[in-house]
Write a protein that holds these residues in place. Structure first.
Motif, PDB file in Angstrom:
ATOM      1  N   THR A  61       0.823  -1.209   0.000  1.00  0.00           N
ATOM      2  CA  THR A  61       0.000   0.000   0.000  1.00  0.00           C
ATOM      3  C   THR A  61       0.857   1.259   0.000  1.00  0.00           C
ATOM      4  OG1 THR A  61      -1.856  -1.092   1.111  1.00  0.00           O
ATOM      5  CG2 THR A  61      -1.730   1.303   1.299  1.00  0.00           C
ATOM      6  N   LEU A  62       1.884   1.291   0.837  1.00  0.00           N
ATOM      7  CA  LEU A  62       2.756   2.467   0.911  1.00  0.00           C
ATOM      8  C   LEU A  62       3.477   2.709  -0.414  1.00  0.00           C
ATOM      9  CD1 LEU A  62       4.353   2.104   4.474  1.00  0.00           C
ATOM     10  CD2 LEU A  62       2.631   3.758   3.729  1.00  0.00           C
ATOM     11  N   LEU A  63       3.924   1.632  -1.050  1.00  0.00           N
ATOM     12  CA  LEU A  63       4.611   1.768  -2.333  1.00  0.00           C
ATOM     13  C   LEU A  63       3.680   2.369  -3.379  1.00  0.00           C
ATOM     14  CD1 LEU A  63       7.178   1.244  -3.964  1.00  0.00           C
ATOM     15  CD2 LEU A  63       6.313  -1.045  -4.481  1.00  0.00           C
ATOM     16  N   ARG A  64       2.443   1.910  -3.419  1.00  0.00           N
ATOM     17  CA  ARG A  64       1.466   2.460  -4.365  1.00  0.00           C
ATOM     18  C   ARG A  64       1.182   3.927  -4.066  1.00  0.00           C
ATOM     19  NH1 ARG A  64      -2.475  -2.816  -3.894  1.00  0.00           N
ATOM     20  NH2 ARG A  64      -1.491  -4.079  -5.533  1.00  0.00           N
ATOM     21  N   VAL A  65       1.063   4.259  -2.784  1.00  0.00           N
ATOM     22  CA  VAL A  65       0.790   5.652  -2.399  1.00  0.00           C
ATOM     23  C   VAL A  65       1.899   6.568  -2.890  1.00  0.00           C
ATOM     24  CG1 VAL A  65       0.699   7.236  -0.438  1.00  0.00           C
ATOM     25  CG2 VAL A  65      -0.681   5.163  -0.413  1.00  0.00           C
ATOM     26  N   PHE A  66       3.148   6.206  -2.612  1.00  0.00           N
ATOM     27  CA  PHE A  66       4.254   7.096  -2.964  1.00  0.00           C
ATOM     28  C   PHE A  66       4.490   7.159  -4.471  1.00  0.00           C
ATOM     29  CE2 PHE A  66       5.416   6.392   1.547  1.00  0.00           C
ATOM     30  CZ  PHE A  66       5.460   7.717   1.932  1.00  0.00           C
ATOM     31  N   GLN A  67       4.231   6.057  -5.179  1.00  0.00           N
ATOM     32  CA  GLN A  67       4.357   6.103  -6.632  1.00  0.00           C
ATOM     33  C   GLN A  67       3.298   7.022  -7.242  1.00  0.00           C
ATOM     34  OE1 GLN A  67       4.157   1.896  -7.632  1.00  0.00           O
ATOM     35  NE2 GLN A  67       6.342   1.837  -8.088  1.00  0.00           N
ATOM     36  N   TRP A  71       3.888  10.856  -9.017  1.00  0.00           N
ATOM     37  CA  TRP A  71       3.444  11.268 -10.348  1.00  0.00           C
ATOM     38  C   TRP A  71       2.478  12.449 -10.270  1.00  0.00           C
ATOM     39  CZ3 TRP A  71       5.814  10.296 -14.595  1.00  0.00           C
ATOM     40  CH2 TRP A  71       6.520   9.111 -14.769  1.00  0.00           C
ATOM     41  N   GLY A  72       1.598  12.438  -9.274  1.00  0.00           N
ATOM     42  CA  GLY A  72       0.679  13.553  -9.106  1.00  0.00           C
ATOM     43  C   GLY A  72       1.400  14.861  -8.828  1.00  0.00           C
ATOM     44  N   VAL A  73       2.443  14.790  -8.006  1.00  0.00           N
ATOM     45  CA  VAL A  73       3.244  15.983  -7.695  1.00  0.00           C
ATOM     46  C   VAL A  73       3.921  16.512  -8.952  1.00  0.00           C
ATOM     47  CG1 VAL A  73       5.288  16.821  -6.463  1.00  0.00           C
ATOM     48  CG2 VAL A  73       3.619  15.394  -5.276  1.00  0.00           C
ATOM     49  N   LEU A  74       4.549  15.627  -9.721  1.00  0.00           N
ATOM     50  CA  LEU A  74       5.259  16.046 -10.925  1.00  0.00           C
ATOM     51  C   LEU A  74       4.309  16.703 -11.932  1.00  0.00           C
ATOM     52  CD1 LEU A  74       7.683  13.030 -11.526  1.00  0.00           C
ATOM     53  CD2 LEU A  74       8.294  15.323 -10.753  1.00  0.00           C
ATOM     54  N   LEU A 125      -2.261   4.864 -11.162  1.00  0.00           N
ATOM     55  CA  LEU A 125      -2.872   5.848 -12.058  1.00  0.00           C
ATOM     56  C   LEU A 125      -4.005   6.620 -11.378  1.00  0.00           C
ATOM     57  CD1 LEU A 125      -3.011   4.018 -15.502  1.00  0.00           C
ATOM     58  CD2 LEU A 125      -1.838   6.152 -14.991  1.00  0.00           C
ATOM     59  N   ILE A 126      -4.828   5.928 -10.629  1.00  0.00           N
ATOM     60  CA  ILE A 126      -5.954   6.595  -9.980  1.00  0.00           C
ATOM     61  C   ILE A 126      -5.471   7.506  -8.856  1.00  0.00           C
ATOM     62  CG2 ILE A 126      -8.054   6.225  -8.618  1.00  0.00           C
ATOM     63  CD1 ILE A 126      -8.586   3.770 -10.287  1.00  0.00           C
ATOM     64  N   ILE A 127      -4.457   7.078  -8.125  1.00  0.00           N
ATOM     65  CA  ILE A 127      -3.875   7.939  -7.091  1.00  0.00           C
ATOM     66  C   ILE A 127      -3.273   9.184  -7.735  1.00  0.00           C
ATOM     67  CG2 ILE A 127      -2.069   8.125  -5.326  1.00  0.00           C
ATOM     68  CD1 ILE A 127      -2.427   5.074  -4.910  1.00  0.00           C
ATOM     69  N   ALA A 128      -2.548   8.999  -8.824  1.00  0.00           N
ATOM     70  CA  ALA A 128      -1.951  10.138  -9.528  1.00  0.00           C
ATOM     71  C   ALA A 128      -3.033  11.100 -10.012  1.00  0.00           C
ATOM     72  CB  ALA A 128      -1.113   9.639 -10.702  1.00  0.00           C
ATOM     73  N   TYR A 129      -4.121  10.555 -10.542  1.00  0.00           N
ATOM     74  CA  TYR A 129      -5.229  11.397 -11.008  1.00  0.00           C
ATOM     75  C   TYR A 129      -5.814  12.215  -9.865  1.00  0.00           C
ATOM     76  CZ  TYR A 129      -9.919  12.596 -12.633  1.00  0.00           C
ATOM     77  OH  TYR A 129     -11.071  13.268 -12.943  1.00  0.00           O
ATOM     78  N   ALA A 130      -6.051  11.551  -8.729  1.00  0.00           N
ATOM     79  CA  ALA A 130      -6.687  12.231  -7.594  1.00  0.00           C
ATOM     80  C   ALA A 130      -5.783  13.303  -6.991  1.00  0.00           C
ATOM     81  CB  ALA A 130      -7.062  11.199  -6.523  1.00  0.00           C
ATOM     82  N   THR A 131      -4.492  13.039  -6.943  1.00  0.00           N
ATOM     83  CA  THR A 131      -3.575  13.973  -6.278  1.00  0.00           C
ATOM     84  C   THR A 131      -3.124  15.110  -7.186  1.00  0.00           C
ATOM     85  OG1 THR A 131      -1.705  12.511  -6.842  1.00  0.00           O
ATOM     86  CG2 THR A 131      -2.711  12.240  -4.671  1.00  0.00           C
ATOM     87  N   THR A 132      -3.263  14.956  -8.475  1.00  0.00           N
ATOM     88  CA  THR A 132      -2.817  15.996  -9.402  1.00  0.00           C
ATOM     89  C   THR A 132      -3.600  17.293  -9.227  1.00  0.00           C
ATOM     90  OG1 THR A 132      -2.004  14.461 -11.091  1.00  0.00           O
ATOM     91  CG2 THR A 132      -2.675  16.641 -11.846  1.00  0.00           C
ATOM     92  N   TRP A 133      -4.922  17.187  -9.046  1.00  0.00           N
ATOM     93  CA  TRP A 133      -5.760  18.389  -9.091  1.00  0.00           C
ATOM     94  C   TRP A 133      -5.535  19.370  -7.948  1.00  0.00           C
ATOM     95  CZ3 TRP A 133      -6.893  18.799 -13.764  1.00  0.00           C
ATOM     96  CH2 TRP A 133      -7.240  17.688 -14.530  1.00  0.00           C
ATOM     97  N   PRO A 134      -5.472  18.943  -6.686  1.00  0.00           N
ATOM     98  CA  PRO A 134      -5.186  19.928  -5.629  1.00  0.00           C
ATOM     99  C   PRO A 134      -3.829  20.607  -5.809  1.00  0.00           C
ATOM    100  CG  PRO A 134      -6.056  17.906  -4.673  1.00  0.00           C
ATOM    101  CD  PRO A 134      -5.767  17.620  -6.105  1.00  0.00           C
TER     102      PRO A 134
END
Length: 214
Positions: A61-67, A71-74, A125-134
């Motif tokens: 879970t942690l690995l998926r979160v940070f990956q 990507w969302g941060v970048l 991909l879904i985590i990256a999508y969710a974190t990109t917008w804020p």
């Protein structure tokens, strides 16, 4: 009120809530199935972390979160900075942003599964999508709010392009960016649990579903 005093009051409030939760669960044992005592929860978490199977689920879970968060941060920083500095670029991507931004991350889950299948790629991909917008929105507003005097001063010293962004725009917009980073990390944790419940064979979300069925 200073920051230290506010932090202390926040800690006290959390402690009072936890003690109240513990007392409620102990006094009304019938509710313990839905609101188990905090001490029981902490004991189970420690046991889970100490077990081999549990530690594997936690690490997955942690690995998926940070990956996904990485990507969302970048993507959020890059798009937010460019859109904040270039009105033309923002006008070009605004229709797409306004179309995608309101969509909950869970709503795009079937589309992501259709294209990438079930597994780590789906979660990331879904985590990256969710974190990109804020991060995108906060970076955009932060860059737009940079004092024109600071920007012009940087240009007077010969700063252009990436140097101007790195030495003037990003530092000036940092409070906004940090706010977006904080919000996005919390989203990443919530989203990864949700996606693991739907389509994963490892992770804390999968473990929660398995435990509820056993």
């Amino acid at each position: 009120m200073g920051r230290t005093e506010r932090s202390l009051k926040g800690v006290i409030l959390i402690c009072v809530l936890l003690v109240g939760w513990e007392a409620f669960s102990r006094l009304y044992s019938g509710w313990a199935r839905y609101f188990p005592p905090v001490s029981t929860i902490m004991t189970k978490l420690v046991e889970l972390a100490m077990s081999r199977e549990g530690s594997e689920h936690i690490l997955t879970t942690l690995l998926r979160v940070f990956q996904g968060y990485g990507w969302g941060v970048l993507v959020g920083l890059a798009l937010g900075t460019i859109a904040g500095m270039s009105r033309l670029f923002y006008d070009l991507i605004e229709p797409l942003v306004e179309l995608l931004r309101p969509l909950p991350s869970v709503a795009i889950l079937p589309i992501v599964i259709l294209f990438v299948g079930v597994g780590d790629a789906m979660n990331v991909l879904i985590i990256a999508y969710a974190t990109t917008w804020p991060i995108f929105i906060n970076t955009l507003e932060g860059v737009r709010g940079v004092d024109l005097i600071h920007e012009n001063t940087g240009r007077m010293f010969g700063l252009r392009g990436p140097e101007l962004v790195r030495k003037v725009m990003i530092p000036s917009a940092l409070p906004f960016i940090v706010s977006g980073l904080r919000v996005s990390f919390g989203l990443a944790v919530v989203v990864v649990i949700s996606t693991e419940m739907v389509g994963s064979s490892k992770g804390l979300g999968y473990l929660i579903i398995e435990s509820s069925l056993s």
